[in-house]
Design a protein around this motif. Structure first.
Motif, PDB file in Angstrom:
ATOM      1  N   ASN A  40    -161.500 -31.043  48.758  1.00  0.00           N
ATOM      2  CA  ASN A  40    -162.950 -31.215  48.873  1.00  0.00           C
ATOM      3  C   ASN A  40    -163.397 -32.648  48.638  1.00  0.00           C
ATOM      4  OD1 ASN A  40    -163.464 -28.463  49.423  1.00  0.00           O
ATOM      5  ND2 ASN A  40    -163.134 -28.018  47.261  1.00  0.00           N
ATOM      6  N   SER A  48    -165.532 -32.817  56.486  1.00  0.00           N
ATOM      7  CA  SER A  48    -165.042 -31.885  55.464  1.00  0.00           C
ATOM      8  C   SER A  48    -164.525 -30.577  56.053  1.00  0.00           C
ATOM      9  CB  SER A  48    -166.134 -31.597  54.436  1.00  0.00           C
ATOM     10  OG  SER A  48    -167.265 -31.036  55.069  1.00  0.00           O
ATOM     11  N   GLU A  49    -165.044 -30.172  57.194  1.00  0.00           N
ATOM     12  CA  GLU A  49    -164.606 -28.937  57.838  1.00  0.00           C
ATOM     13  C   GLU A  49    -164.239 -29.219  59.293  1.00  0.00           C
ATOM     14  OE1 GLU A  49    -164.119 -25.953  56.420  1.00  0.00           O
ATOM     15  OE2 GLU A  49    -164.673 -26.865  54.511  1.00  0.00           O
ATOM     16  N   GLN A  57    -158.252 -25.744  65.824  1.00  0.00           N
ATOM     17  CA  GLN A  57    -159.012 -24.495  65.780  1.00  0.00           C
ATOM     18  C   GLN A  57    -158.458 -23.540  66.837  1.00  0.00           C
ATOM     19  OE1 GLN A  57    -160.856 -23.033  63.457  1.00  0.00           O
ATOM     20  NE2 GLN A  57    -162.574 -24.445  63.505  1.00  0.00           N
ATOM     21  N   ALA A  94    -161.063 -33.262  60.635  1.00  0.00           N
ATOM     22  CA  ALA A  94    -160.591 -32.561  59.440  1.00  0.00           C
ATOM     23  C   ALA A  94    -159.228 -31.920  59.693  1.00  0.00           C
ATOM     24  CB  ALA A  94    -161.602 -31.511  59.007  1.00  0.00           C
TER      25      ALA A  94
END
Length: 130
Positions: A40, A48-49, A57, A94
């Motif tokens: 984090n 961050s994501e 993904q 990320a």
């Protein structure tokens, strides 16, 4: 995978196979970062994501596109930043950060690195359209 993604011209069986590996590398890297208390960490240049269209993904066009996957793997193994393309805000992907963490801890075999080294990064889409 949606029918739209199945029919997308950039998706290939090879890209999908590499995409599964990118997803796995990102998951392992996230576990590694969490174990070190680094999952984090906030920094202006880091996302961050993962984006909805991240190369890591599952079931996205970038996750099944061989060109994107080769560029992603080359960048992750060489430590060259892989920037998010959606949105283009200059922050590092990320998924790349996570995959890079895993590849630093567990480098690919020398034979794989030699093959990756031969890959020339793809030109940006804007240049291809010109």
């Amino acid at each position: 995978m949606t029918d739209t993604n199945k029919a997308h011209s950039r998706i290939s069986p090879q890209g999908q196979a590499m995409g599964k590996n990118a997803t796995r590398l990102a998951a392992l890297g996230l576990q590694r970062l969490r174990a070190q208390g680094l999952a984090n960490v906030q920094a202006p240049m880091l996302r961050s994501e993962m984006c909805k269209t991240c190369a890591c993904q599952p079931n996205t066009v970038p996750n099944g596109c061989l060109q994107t996957q080769m560029d992603f793997l080359k960048a992750a193994t060489e430590g060259r930043p892989f920037l998010c393309h959606a949105p283009k805000d200059g922050r590092m992907c990320a998924g790349w950060v996570r995959a890079r963490a895993e590849l630093v801890a567990n480098p690919l075999p020398p034979e794989a690195l030699k093959l990756i080294e031969k890959w020339d990064y793809s030109p940006p889409d804007e240049e291809q359209a010109a």
